[in-house]
Design a protein around this motif. Structure first.
Motif, mmCIF file in Angstrom:
data_model
loop_
_atom_site.group_PDB
_atom_site.id
_atom_site.type_symbol
_atom_site.label_atom_id
_atom_site.label_comp_id
_atom_site.label_asym_id
_atom_site.label_seq_id
_atom_site.Cartn_x
_atom_site.Cartn_y
_atom_site.Cartn_z
ATOM 1 N N THR A 1 78.915 40.652 46.922
ATOM 2 C CA THR A 1 78.271 42.109 46.492
ATOM 3 C C THR A 1 76.849 42.046 46.108
ATOM 4 N N PRO A 2 75.876 42.584 47.041
ATOM 5 C CA PRO A 2 74.467 42.006 46.652
ATOM 6 C C PRO A 2 74.100 42.826 45.280
ATOM 7 N N LEU A 3 72.785 42.549 44.635
ATOM 8 C CA LEU A 3 72.248 42.779 43.335
ATOM 9 C C LEU A 3 71.696 44.065 43.694
ATOM 10 N N ASN A 4 71.320 44.549 44.785
ATOM 11 C CA ASN A 4 70.813 45.816 45.294
ATOM 12 C C ASN A 4 69.358 45.960 44.668
ATOM 13 N N VAL A 5 68.949 44.778 44.746
ATOM 14 C CA VAL A 5 67.557 44.736 44.318
ATOM 15 C C VAL A 5 66.319 45.057 45.461
ATOM 16 N N THR A 6 65.031 45.383 45.221
ATOM 17 C CA THR A 6 64.039 45.628 46.068
ATOM 18 C C THR A 6 63.014 44.788 45.832
ATOM 19 N N PRO A 7 62.521 44.040 46.684
ATOM 20 C CA PRO A 7 60.954 43.348 46.480
ATOM 21 C C PRO A 7 59.824 44.169 46.262
ATOM 22 N N LEU A 8 58.930 43.751 45.584
ATOM 23 C CA LEU A 8 57.738 44.324 45.009
ATOM 24 C C LEU A 8 56.569 43.448 45.564
ATOM 25 N N ARG A 9 55.588 44.474 46.167
ATOM 26 C CA ARG A 9 54.534 43.453 46.860
ATOM 27 C C ARG A 9 53.445 43.461 45.580
ATOM 28 N N ARG A 10 52.958 42.335 45.710
ATOM 29 C CA ARG A 10 51.755 42.274 44.841
ATOM 30 C C ARG A 10 50.514 41.468 45.838
ATOM 31 N N SER A 11 49.306 42.243 45.651
ATOM 32 C CA SER A 11 48.384 41.854 46.558
ATOM 33 C C SER A 11 47.162 41.058 45.757
ATOM 34 N N MET A 12 46.612 40.377 46.531
ATOM 35 C CA MET A 12 45.206 39.526 46.089
ATOM 36 C C MET A 12 43.851 39.895 46.953
ATOM 37 N N ALA A 13 42.951 39.693 46.484
ATOM 38 C CA ALA A 13 41.817 39.804 47.304
ATOM 39 C C ALA A 13 40.772 38.648 46.392
ATOM 40 N N ARG A 14 40.130 37.778 47.512
ATOM 41 C CA ARG A 14 39.308 36.704 46.880
ATOM 42 C C ARG A 14 37.781 37.408 47.413
ATOM 43 N N ILE A 15 37.009 37.407 46.131
ATOM 44 C CA ILE A 15 35.890 37.850 46.354
ATOM 45 C C ILE A 15 34.715 36.632 45.937
ATOM 46 N N PRO A 16 33.402 36.629 46.442
ATOM 47 C CA PRO A 16 32.551 35.601 45.977
ATOM 48 C C PRO A 16 32.261 35.693 44.480
ATOM 49 N N ALA A 17 32.015 34.354 44.006
ATOM 50 C CA ALA A 17 31.727 34.364 42.520
ATOM 51 C C ALA A 17 30.635 35.388 42.276
ATOM 52 N N PRO A 18 30.975 36.505 41.157
ATOM 53 C CA PRO A 18 29.929 37.428 40.821
ATOM 54 C C PRO A 18 28.835 36.848 40.513
ATOM 55 N N GLY A 19 27.871 37.545 41.097
ATOM 56 C CA GLY A 19 26.155 37.250 40.561
ATOM 57 C C GLY A 19 26.093 35.785 40.781
ATOM 58 N N GLY A 20 26.610 34.927 41.468
ATOM 59 C CA GLY A 20 26.343 33.592 41.936
ATOM 60 C C GLY A 20 26.762 32.766 40.502
ATOM 61 N N HIS A 21 27.544 33.245 39.338
ATOM 62 C CA HIS A 21 27.778 32.545 38.334
ATOM 63 C C HIS A 21 28.556 31.468 38.697
ATOM 64 N N ASP A 22 28.884 30.440 38.067
ATOM 65 C CA ASP A 22 29.855 29.279 38.095
ATOM 66 C C ASP A 22 31.081 29.840 37.209
ATOM 67 N N VAL A 23 31.969 30.332 37.764
ATOM 68 C CA VAL A 23 33.218 30.864 37.167
ATOM 69 C C VAL A 23 34.313 29.881 36.988
ATOM 70 N N SER A 24 33.983 28.718 37.051
ATOM 71 C CA SER A 24 35.085 27.722 36.924
ATOM 72 C C SER A 24 35.706 27.441 35.423
ATOM 73 N N THR A 25 34.968 28.129 34.458
ATOM 74 C CA THR A 25 35.312 27.944 33.071
ATOM 75 C C THR A 25 35.739 29.305 32.627
ATOM 76 N N TRP A 26 35.652 30.406 33.443
ATOM 77 C CA TRP A 26 35.949 31.493 32.759
ATOM 78 C C TRP A 26 37.548 31.643 32.724
ATOM 79 N N PRO A 27 37.944 32.474 31.766
ATOM 80 C CA PRO A 27 39.222 32.712 31.622
ATOM 81 C C PRO A 27 39.739 33.777 32.691
ATOM 82 N N MET A 28 41.217 33.863 32.808
ATOM 83 C CA MET A 28 41.756 34.893 33.343
ATOM 84 C C MET A 28 41.417 36.242 32.666
ATOM 85 N N LEU A 29 40.969 37.350 33.655
ATOM 86 C CA LEU A 29 40.780 38.537 32.990
ATOM 87 C C LEU A 29 41.911 39.398 33.228
ATOM 88 N N LEU A 30 42.207 40.148 32.132
ATOM 89 C CA LEU A 30 43.513 41.254 32.419
ATOM 90 C C LEU A 30 43.342 42.499 31.447
#
Length: 358
Positions: free
Chosen positions: A201-230
């Protein structure tokens, strides 16, 4: 005969294989040409132990020592910065309490992330415990451990037929037949399809899509030390990645199991929400992709033997928490299979048990 036949080579399946291989003959079947192709290969790769349902938080915290100590550790510093728009004081306080995050001065936040829009942001909090997971190395570490104990990993093996035998299971792929005492369903978005093939018997779950876009470093900043923004409502998030910034609309659009791709309009809407909180305009998208995150109806993982057929074992519905919980989850799988006592709270184990859907 195989002792443990695992269908699915994402992080759930391959970590379970690593724990089970020392206990008996173990084989992993992955339909794609590489491990971690679908959801696992499209993860945000963050360890944030306070993220998720109470049972998920328990599993993530139980995984912390592994991530920090095993094989030199799999984490690197990142941190998470929570952003609230003006007029959202109550929602912001609830977010801080939920994630155990400390409020910080807005100017201090700008010193860390110079593109923050102070005209739009009312409150900022920071949590140091959010860390990057080296997901590629983690998958390969588990695969290496599986093989070191005699386990086998077969890619390019889509399951086409499953038959219940008196002493186990017979599983057919295009060109091979496998017989096993126990079948573990770790097929990600396809868990219900595998269950149906097996007459479970299946669980009757439905997968949910989650998308991503990669953009250039804003303003040419070095983003390597930035935290995740939420955003506190999780309407978008952004994270440094290889010199660029990946931005997600954080959508949960219901989909049938398939090799997901992003919707351009959804990406555009997510970028617009992100841009309200920053001063740099998004002028170009370098790449975009999507994955499917599969949740159970109550948002708890589904880990354990099927209520009607104990030789069919679920490793399912890990949603967006598969990587950060996999050390504890995979050990729990091994403990449940062998009947060993688990350090996980029995109430959590009950919350994960497939029997709740019997």
């Amino acid at each position: 005969m195989i002792d443990f036949l695992i269908i699915g080579g994402g992080i759930g399946g391959i970590s379970a294989a690593a724990r089970l291989a020392p206990l008996g003959k173990t084989v992993v079947l992955e339909r794609e040409s590489a491990l971690g192709y679908h959801a696992s290969g499209r993860s945000a790769a963050m360890f944030e132990p306070n993220y998720g349902s109470p049972s998920t938080v328990e599993l993530s915290h139980a995984s912390g020592d592994f991530f920090k100590q095993e094989d030199g550790g799999f984490l690197s510093p990142r941190g998470v910065m929570f952003l609230a728009a003006k007029g959202e004081d109550e929602a912001f306080q609830r977010c801080c309490e939920s994630f155990d995050a400390a409020q910080m001065d807005l100017q201090q936040a700008v010193d860390i992330v110079p593109i923050l829009n102070t005209d739009a942001i009312g409150n900022v909090a920071h949590h140091h415990s959010g860390e990057d997971i080296d997901t590629d190395r983690l998958i390969q570490w588990f695969a290496k451990l599986c093989r070191a104990h005699g386990g086998a990993i077969h890619t390019g093996q889509e399951v086409t037929k499953i038959t219940k035998l008196s002493d186990g299971w017979e599983v057919h792929t295009k060109d091979q037949v496998f017989r096993a005492k126990m079948l573990l369903n770790a097929a990600g978005a396809w868990v219900d399809e595998i269950a149906k093939l097996a007459g479970i018997t299946p669980l009757n779950v439905t997968p949910l899509r989650r998308s991503m876009a990669r953009i250039p470093a804003p303003g040419g900043h070095d983003v390597s030390t930035w935290p995740m923004l939420l955003d506190i409502h999780e309407n978008w998030y952004a994270k440094p990645d290889a010199g660029s910034l990946i931005v997600s609309p954080a959508e949960e659009d219901q989909m049938q199991p398939f090799d997901a791709w992003p919707d351009d309009m959804v990406i555009a809407e997510g970028l617009a929400r992100y841009q309200e909180f920053v001063t740099e305009e998004v002028t170009r998208v370098e790449a975009s992709w999507a994955g499917l995150r599969t949740f159970s109806p109550d948002r708890n993982l589904v880990i354990g033997p099927d209520a009607a057929e104990p030789s069919f074992f679920w490793v399912a519905c890990q949603g967006g928490y598969g990587f950060q919980s996999c050390p504890a989850v995979s050990q729990l799988v091994a403990d449940l299979v062998t009947g060993q006592a688990s350090p996980i709270d029995p109430k959590v184990i009950a919350a994960l048990a497939p029997a709740r859907y019997a």
